[in-house]
Design a protein around this motif. Structure first.
Motif, PDB file in Angstrom:
ATOM      1  N   ALA A 223       0.756  -1.316  -0.016  1.00 39.20           N
ATOM      2  CA  ALA A 223      -0.019   0.164  -0.212  1.00 39.20           C
ATOM      3  C   ALA A 223       1.027   1.450   0.099  1.00 39.20           C
ATOM      4  N   ALA A 224       2.001   1.145   0.766  1.00 39.16           N
ATOM      5  CA  ALA A 224       2.856   2.513   0.858  1.00 39.16           C
ATOM      6  C   ALA A 224       3.337   2.747  -0.516  1.00 39.16           C
ATOM      7  N   VAL A 225       3.958   1.825  -1.437  1.00 42.95           N
ATOM      8  CA  VAL A 225       4.407   1.967  -2.654  1.00 42.95           C
ATOM      9  C   VAL A 225       3.352   2.576  -3.719  1.00 42.95           C
ATOM     10  N   LEU A 226       1.731   2.001  -3.670  1.00 36.32           N
ATOM     11  CA  LEU A 226       0.863   2.429  -4.566  1.00 36.32           C
ATOM     12  C   LEU A 226       0.564   4.102  -4.215  1.00 36.32           C
ATOM     13  N   ALA A 227       0.487   4.120  -2.625  1.00 34.09           N
ATOM     14  CA  ALA A 227       0.081   5.503  -2.281  1.00 34.09           C
ATOM     15  C   ALA A 227       1.153   6.673  -2.773  1.00 34.09           C
ATOM     16  N   ALA A 228       2.382   6.091  -2.976  1.00 33.17           N
ATOM     17  CA  ALA A 228       3.417   6.985  -3.058  1.00 33.17           C
ATOM     18  C   ALA A 228       3.603   7.366  -4.851  1.00 33.17           C
ATOM     19  N   ASP A 229       2.670   6.720  -5.662  1.00 40.65           N
ATOM     20  CA  ASP A 229       2.536   6.812  -7.073  1.00 40.65           C
ATOM     21  C   ASP A 229       1.266   6.689  -7.445  1.00 40.65           C
ATOM     22  N   ASP A 231      -0.094   8.246 -10.096  1.00 40.39           N
ATOM     23  CA  ASP A 231      -0.256   8.336 -11.491  1.00 40.39           C
ATOM     24  C   ASP A 231      -0.407   6.928 -11.846  1.00 40.39           C
ATOM     25  N   ARG A 232       0.321   5.951 -11.197  1.00 37.80           N
ATOM     26  CA  ARG A 232       0.473   4.588 -11.421  1.00 37.80           C
ATOM     27  C   ARG A 232      -0.925   3.862 -10.885  1.00 37.80           C
ATOM     28  N   VAL A 233      -1.558   4.311 -10.040  1.00 38.10           N
ATOM     29  CA  VAL A 233      -2.790   4.124  -9.344  1.00 38.10           C
ATOM     30  C   VAL A 233      -3.901   4.374 -10.173  1.00 38.10           C
ATOM     31  N   ARG A 234      -3.904   5.537 -10.577  1.00 33.89           N
ATOM     32  CA  ARG A 234      -5.083   6.203 -11.534  1.00 33.89           C
ATOM     33  C   ARG A 234      -4.906   5.280 -12.990  1.00 33.89           C
ATOM     34  N   HIS A 241      -4.038  -3.158 -17.792  1.00 35.80           N
ATOM     35  CA  HIS A 241      -2.852  -3.832 -18.329  1.00 35.80           C
ATOM     36  C   HIS A 241      -2.235  -2.920 -19.145  1.00 35.80           C
ATOM     37  N   VAL A 242      -2.798  -1.759 -19.924  1.00 31.87           N
ATOM     38  CA  VAL A 242      -2.095  -0.893 -20.680  1.00 31.87           C
ATOM     39  C   VAL A 242      -1.323  -0.249 -19.812  1.00 31.87           C
ATOM     40  N   ALA A 243      -1.635   0.182 -18.594  1.00 29.20           N
ATOM     41  CA  ALA A 243      -1.191   1.271 -17.579  1.00 29.20           C
ATOM     42  C   ALA A 243       0.450   0.564 -17.258  1.00 29.20           C
ATOM     43  N   GLU A 244       0.234  -1.107 -16.813  1.00 28.70           N
ATOM     44  CA  GLU A 244       1.220  -1.884 -16.266  1.00 28.70           C
ATOM     45  C   GLU A 244       2.357  -2.035 -17.663  1.00 28.70           C
ATOM     46  N   ALA A 245       1.808  -2.081 -18.835  1.00 25.07           N
ATOM     47  CA  ALA A 245       2.491  -2.325 -19.886  1.00 25.07           C
ATOM     48  C   ALA A 245       3.588  -1.169 -20.056  1.00 25.07           C
ATOM     49  N   GLY A 246       2.763  -0.015 -19.895  1.00 21.45           N
ATOM     50  CA  GLY A 246       3.616   1.309 -20.082  1.00 21.45           C
ATOM     51  C   GLY A 246       4.564   1.724 -19.098  1.00 21.45           C
TER      52      GLY A 246
END
Length: 246
Positions: A223-229, A231-234, A241-246
């Protein structure tokens, strides 16, 4: 992942409603004492995953383990007896009092005296409910009904508490109080799986999160890593999958 035993292990679960497949090989784990979120927009299979975990929907393939035991073929009641409790919405018997609702939820216990003690213990955790113990549930506010839903779940002293959208429709100040109550339950040893549309609420509460899209888990992160990013969460919530590939 640590070497602690898992309170919940979902492995390769596929599930369908009639001819329509909804889950495609779902894998997730909640370790003992951990709080985990399952995130994703509406319609991606989160609630279906909870139905499989609770035994309300049979998996086509895959397995569900509770506390290390294979619960895939267990009835919902046996899963409750093994320590699983689920909070879904603000469900309650409106004509029954707070105490009567809590007592009804202890149906799986063999010792009725223990149920009475468990009801009183739950009310000690929720002072607002204790003050309204003899009121019909229909007279409670939305936040109080959500407290009642949580209190009903802990009457059975759960090893694993599964919560589906507990912040839906509630004021932020009420949600903050409920989050603190969930933290206290976790500190007492209850593992938690939280399905929540509010990413901010979820990431501020849990240790780890999964993101789901179209019946599949597409990301797992602390959760800490996601909360700090953000843009990635959005991107995960909107593009998957598009976001992860990017």
């Amino acid at each position: 992942m640590s070497d602690r035993s898992a309170a919940l292990q979902v492995s390769g679960v596929c599930a369908s409603y009639g001819p329509v497949q909804v889950l495609f090989g779902v894998d997730l784990c909640v370790e003992e004492g951990e709080m985990v979120a399952l995130l994703g927009p509406n319609g991606v299979g989160k609630s279906t995953t909870l139905r499989v975990i609770g035994g309300l929907l049979s998996a086509d393939r895959g397995s569900v383990h509770l506390g290390g035991a294979d619960a895939t073929s267990w009835t919902p009641r046996k899963r409750v007896e093994a320590g699983l409790s689920q909070v879904v919405g603000q469900s309650a018997f409106g004509s029954l009092t707070v105490v009567e609702n809590l007592t009804m939820h202890g149906y799986a216990a063999a010792d009725r005296r223990w149920v009475r003690e468990a009801v009183e213990a739950a009310l000690m955790i929720f002072p607002r409910l204790n003050a309204r113990r003899n009121q019909p549930a229909a007279t409670l506010s939305g936040g109080e009904r959500q407290m009642l839903a949580l209190a009903k779940a802990i009457v059975n002293d759960p090893r694993l508490l599964v919560i589906d959208e507990f912040s839906l429709g509630l004021a932020p100040v009420v949600v903050g109080g409920l989050m603190e109550l969930v933290r206290r339950l976790n500190e007492r040893g209850t593992s938690v799986l939280l399905v929540e549309q509010s990413v901010n609420v979820a990431l501020s509460l849990v240790h780890r999160a999964y993101v789901m899209e179209k019946g599949e888990i597409i990301a797992e992160e602390s959760a800490a890593v996601l909360a700090a990013d953000p843009d990635r969460v959005r991107g995960l919530m909107l593009g998957g999958h598009v976001a992860e590939a990017g």
